[in-house]
Each structure stands twice: as C-alpha cells, then as structure tokens.
Design an enzyme around this catalytic site. Structure first.
Site: not given
Ligand SMILES: *Cc1c(COP(=O)(O)O)cnc(C)c1O
Length: 383
Positions: A199, A174, A102, A50
């Site tokens: 992504k 982000d 988001y 962990r």
């Molecule tokens: C998909 C996404 C998230 C969340 O990420 P996960 O890997 O699905 O938990 C956060 N911010 C943005 C802009 C996203 O597109």
C-alpha cells in the site's frame, strides 16, 4: 553524525550505502539464490537467499528506521508477515483482535489458524472495558488495526499497550493505513508493528510485499527463524521496488493528507451523502486520540449514501473516471471500492453490518492527483 536524521532523510538513505564494488548510488537488485563460499562455511555472511539477500536487508533496515525500530523483516506480502506473527503462538492460545479487521486478516485468523487451535476474539476496541473482559489466562496477544478498514475507527494504541503490559500480552499493530509517516506504534508501546508494504510504503500499485518491525531482540530472532523456516520472503526485485517507493513516502503522504481533507469535506457537504468516515473531522468519535497518536489524518475515506441503496453505490463506483474501481489502497492513483462486495466479502453480512459496512458504503483511497480533478470526478459520479 550520531543524531537521528529526520524522516524524509531516512526514507531516502537509511540502510543504503553506495554499492561497494561500483559505487552505484542505488542498492542493486541482487538477483541470486546462493553465494559462493571460500571454503565450507566460510562466506561473507550470506549463504542462501531465503535467509538473507542484500537488497532485502537494505529495505528491512530502511523500514525499521522509519518505524523507529531496532529490527525489520520483510515478507512476500502483508499476509505473509501476519502469518509469521501468529506462528509465534501455540494451540490453545488466544488473541483479542479489532472487530472490523482487514478482511484478509479476518479470513486467515478464522479459516487457517482457528483449525490449528488458536482462538480469536473480535472486540470493539473503542470500549476498553469490553477488551479487558475478553482477557483470560489463555490470552497471549492483542491485535490492533488503526485506523480501521473501512470505517476509520481510531483505536487508542497507548491504552492498548497499558492493558497488554499489565497482562503480559504482546501488542501487535497493523500500521498499513497510517504508514510510519503518520504513526509509529512502537513509540506508543506496541511490541510488533506490521505492514502491507503493498500500500503506502510501495506507493505505486506495482508490488506485493509485507514487513514487520520490533525493538525486542528475542521476538526478532523468533520471527526471523519463522521467516527463514516457512519461507514467505520477498524477491530482490520486489524489495527494490519498495525501497524505491519509500524514497518519496513523506512527500506522497503530505499530498494524500491534503487531498484527503478536501475530499472528506466535499463529501460531507454533499446532499446525497449520508455519513462520511474520516478521522480528521473534529466530531469523529476518536478525533482526539487520532490527533494525539497520528501526525495527520491520511487519505482514506469511506462514506454511505442517503437511502443506503447498493445499486446506487454500484452505479456511482462505475461512473468515476479518475477514481478507478479496484481493491487495494495507498498508491499514487485514486481508487474507489465497495467493501461489502469486494474487500469485506468474506466477512458474514451480520458481522460486517455491525461494524458499519453497509450496502451503500464506498471506500476511497485518495491519490495524489490534482484535487480539482478528484472533486470534479466525484461530483459527476454522485450526480
Ligand atoms: C492489504 C492489507 C493487508 C494485507 O497485505 P497484502 O500485502 O495484500 O498481503 C493487511 N492489512 C491491511 C490493513 C491491509 O490493507
């Protein structure tokens, strides 16, 4: 060689050494929960997985390198990384966040953390005066997403950093939509950059993973403590998949940008399309900022249909054949989504319409297929 290598070289090599026991060129998947100790407390720097895992560490180093960061930490999802960042705060603290955040972040902030006494103020960050007005002695953090999801607003990261520093606030960005290939928020003054590596970083729609980076030793220490204490760490197989995906990030992003531009221009010229949201258009409200802080404009595009009919938008989304109807983004394959009923369904209608998420809005994650097929698919689907 001390000089920093170029992005594509770092994407392939940073954090990765041939495996010391075999010379394997690719970092092994260290599928283990614990490590044998010579005598109690005497180990090779690893005690329990962990806390540390070599596959995960290679990934953390690689992502940190791509973000020009001193430290990187990986999580079991993008939300896991965001969760750790908000846990730096205490009850009574306030956060100023982008108003068209988001959907999952909005849900976590309002449904999970507000009941613990943290207040989130959602403001239009095109307007720095509005942002300054929201700051009070309880404010501790500014949370920025840019480009925003789904209407591709561009927030000026440098301007936000100036305000954050003036008021001694943490600036979090982000960077999921841009990826470190197109934008490096820490270089622009952010204190923490966070990613859904699910992504573009992973890039193949086969893994859920999150990451964050910082240059601040103390922040890193606090975030690593939260990660180990709360436990939202990724497994070695998932870390391996993102490590593998990263190796082509620069090549994929170039193609996403080329295809994105062609699709955006095609849609803008189409008689049935109303608005097209893409930061590469010179008349995009913050095109100049996008140009200054991004290397290129990416493959994320949203658009509305003339007449704003939800039914027509639904019909179009179900007629595409190369674009798959699905949530998520950033993979090699093209996706189409209907934000109002999919990614943004948890945001109240009034709030979402204020942010431009109308009933006919469709969002495209333009993949890296041959652009001719993408345009032909859109043509037959719009009708
Ligand atoms: C998909 C996404 C998230 C969340 O990420 P996960 O890997 O699905 O938990 C956060 N911010 C943005 C802009 C996203 O597109």
């Amino acid at each position: 060689m001390n000089e920093k290598q170029e992005f594509g070289t770092r994407a392939i090599h940073a954090g990765q050494e041939p495996d010391p026991s075999t010379g394997a060129i690719m970092t092994p998947i260290y599928q283990t929960s614990t490590y044998v100790q010579e005598s109690p407390g005497k180990n090779k720097g690893y005690s329990y997985a962990r806390g540390k895992n070599p596959t995960r560490i290679a990934l953390e180093k690689c992502i940190a390198s791509l973000e020009n960061a001193k430290h990187g930490l990986c999580f079991s999802s993008g939300q896991g990384a965001e969760d750790a960042i908000i846990k730096l705060l205490r009850p009574g603290d306030e956060v100023i966040a982008t108003d068209d955040l988001y959907g999952g972040s909005y849900r976590m902030f309002t449904k999970i953390f507000e009941p613990f006494g943290i207040t989130f103020r959602f403001v239009n960050m095109h307007d720095m005066a509005e942002m300054k007005k929201a700051i009070n002695p309880k404010t501790k953090m500014i949370w920025v997403e840019t480009p925003t999801n789904p209407v591709m607003k561009i927030i000026d990261i440098r301007a936000c950093a100036a305000i954050a520093n003036e008021h001694k606030l943490l600036l979090v960005v982000d960077n999921t939509f841009a990826s470190p290939y197109l934008q490096n928020p820490l270089d622009l003054g952010a204190h923490i950059v966070t990613h859904s590596a699910t992504k573009y970083l992973g890039g193949h729609s086969d893994v859920i993973l999150g990451a964050l980076c910082t240059n601040d030793d103390k922040l890193h220490e606090d975030l690593a403590f939260i990660a180990n204490s709360c436990g939202a760490v990724p497994g070695p197989m998932d870390s391996f998949l993102v490590l593998r995906g990263l190796k082509t990030l620069h090549v994929r992003m170039d193609r996403h940008c080329i295809n994105g531009k062609a699709v955006a221009e095609y849609l803008r010229a189409h008689p049935k399309v109303d608005k097209v949201y893409w930061p590469g258009f010179t008349d995009h409200p913050n095109h100049a900022v996008a140009k200054a802080q991004m290397k290129d404009f990416g493959g994320m595009i949203s658009f509305t249909l003339k007449g704003n009919s939800k039914e027509e938008a639904f019909a179009m989304a179900s007629r595409t054949k190369v674009f798959s109807l699905a949530e998520s983004l950033g993979g090699v394959e093209s996706l189409i989504g209907h934000p109002a009923s999919m990614t943004h369904a948890s945001i109240p209608k009034e709030t979402r319409e204020k942010a431009g998420v109308l009933d006919s809005l469709l969002r495209l994650s333009v993949g890296i297929e041959d652009v001719k097929d993408l345009l032909a698919d859109l043509k037959q689907a719009i009708g």
